[in-house]
Design a protein around this motif. Sequence first.
Motif, PDB file in Angstrom:
ATOM      1  N   SER A  67      -2.220  12.114  -1.750  1.00 64.36           N
ATOM      2  CA  SER A  67      -2.393  10.685  -1.470  1.00 64.36           C
ATOM      3  C   SER A  67      -1.817  10.341  -0.103  1.00 64.36           C
TER       4      SER A  67
ATOM      5  N   SER B 111      -7.764   4.384  -6.439  1.00 69.73           N
ATOM      6  CA  SER B 111      -7.954   5.720  -5.862  1.00 69.73           C
ATOM      7  C   SER B 111      -6.722   6.590  -6.079  1.00 69.73           C
TER       8      SER B 111
ATOM      9  N   PHE C  84      -7.718   6.795   3.567  1.00 70.15           N
ATOM     10  CA  PHE C  84      -7.569   5.559   2.797  1.00 70.15           C
ATOM     11  C   PHE C  84      -7.244   4.375   3.706  1.00 70.15           C
TER      12      PHE C  84
ATOM     13  N   PHE D 152     -14.332   3.611  -1.778  1.00 71.89           N
ATOM     14  CA  PHE D 152     -13.293   3.634  -2.801  1.00 71.89           C
ATOM     15  C   PHE D 152     -13.886   3.825  -4.201  1.00 71.89           C
TER      16      PHE D 152
ATOM     17  N   ASP E  12     -16.799   0.248   2.924  1.00 70.95           N
ATOM     18  CA  ASP E  12     -15.455   0.577   2.449  1.00 70.95           C
ATOM     19  C   ASP E  12     -15.357   0.400   0.934  1.00 70.95           C
TER      20      ASP E  12
ATOM     21  N   HIS F 109     -10.251   2.827   5.543  1.00 67.05           N
ATOM     22  CA  HIS F 109     -11.135   2.006   4.709  1.00 67.05           C
ATOM     23  C   HIS F 109     -10.422   0.773   4.153  1.00 67.05           C
ATOM     24  N   PHE F 110      -9.112   0.820   4.079  1.00 68.10           N
ATOM     25  CA  PHE F 110      -8.361  -0.340   3.616  1.00 68.10           C
ATOM     26  C   PHE F 110      -8.230  -1.391   4.715  1.00 68.10           C
TER      27      PHE F 110
ATOM     28  N   LEU G 217      -8.564  -1.453  -5.171  1.00 71.45           N
ATOM     29  CA  LEU G 217      -9.350  -0.243  -4.938  1.00 71.45           C
ATOM     30  C   LEU G 217      -8.479   0.906  -4.449  1.00 71.45           C
ATOM     31  N   LEU G 218      -7.524   0.593  -3.580  1.00 69.36           N
ATOM     32  CA  LEU G 218      -6.619   1.625  -3.076  1.00 69.36           C
ATOM     33  C   LEU G 218      -5.772   2.196  -4.203  1.00 69.36           C
TER      34      LEU G 218
ATOM     35  N   SER H  66       0.821  -1.210   0.000  1.00 65.35           N
ATOM     36  CA  SER H  66       0.000   0.000   0.000  1.00 65.35           C
ATOM     37  C   SER H  66       0.854   1.259   0.000  1.00 65.35           C
TER      38      SER H  66
END
Length: 247
Positions: free
Chosen positions: A182, A156, A205, A225, A221, A208-209, A152-153, A69
């Motif tokens: 970011s 984004s 982020f 995203f 979540d 929600h991750f 999804l991350l 991530s």
Amino acid sequence: MLNIARKELQSMFASPMGWIILAVIAAMFGNYFANGVTDYLDVASGAIRPAERFGITQSVSQSVYGSASFIMLFAVPLLSMRLIAEERRSQTMPFLFSSPLSITDIVVGKFLGLMAFLATLIIYIGLMLSTLNLWSDIDFGYIVANTIGLFLLVGSFCALGIYFSSLTSQPIIAGILSFIFSFILMILGRFFANDPTNVAGQFSFSTHFQSFASGLIDTADLAFFILFIVTFLTLTIRRLDADRLRG
């Protein structure tokens, strides 16, 4: 749209920078994977009590996906910064505007091309972790949840990067702005960890991750995203549409 995506994907694989980024990131993921396996074997040998041990899937995956991530946080701005800013700098935007493609086709096509390129790394992680099944029973559901969350991350990050790339003709500026925003959104949750009702913390982020990193797919979540990606792609489309109207 698909032609734009294919063109962007081919240009990334045709660029030495693209291959360098792929090689460096793949090597880093491999290193985290090897370290995770080594740490698990050390723990399994009796370093701590059995009741406190994690399964191999969670033990190794946490190391790999957690690092992924933040590695993607640095990699995506480098790749997204030129998507539209380079078109402005080389003065090829009028050709795109005059093409039979809509602004939506152009923006979504560039987004999909970048995502397809980064998907090779995300799939690489999943395949690498799946090799653990050769000598141990692993939780594939945990890997799938983390993979979806990472997709999804990264999506984004890409949507945010494309938006900033549409604001300037200088790719470096677009990359710096994309990274800063970011990074802020990644660490935002840490400042409001003790106040879950704070609205600002809900845009983090990492917050929600976390559900995906725990092996769960939370629809809230998931929706966050998806809405974030759609919002910034829409803002990019509106920005370019305004530029086209101004000529």
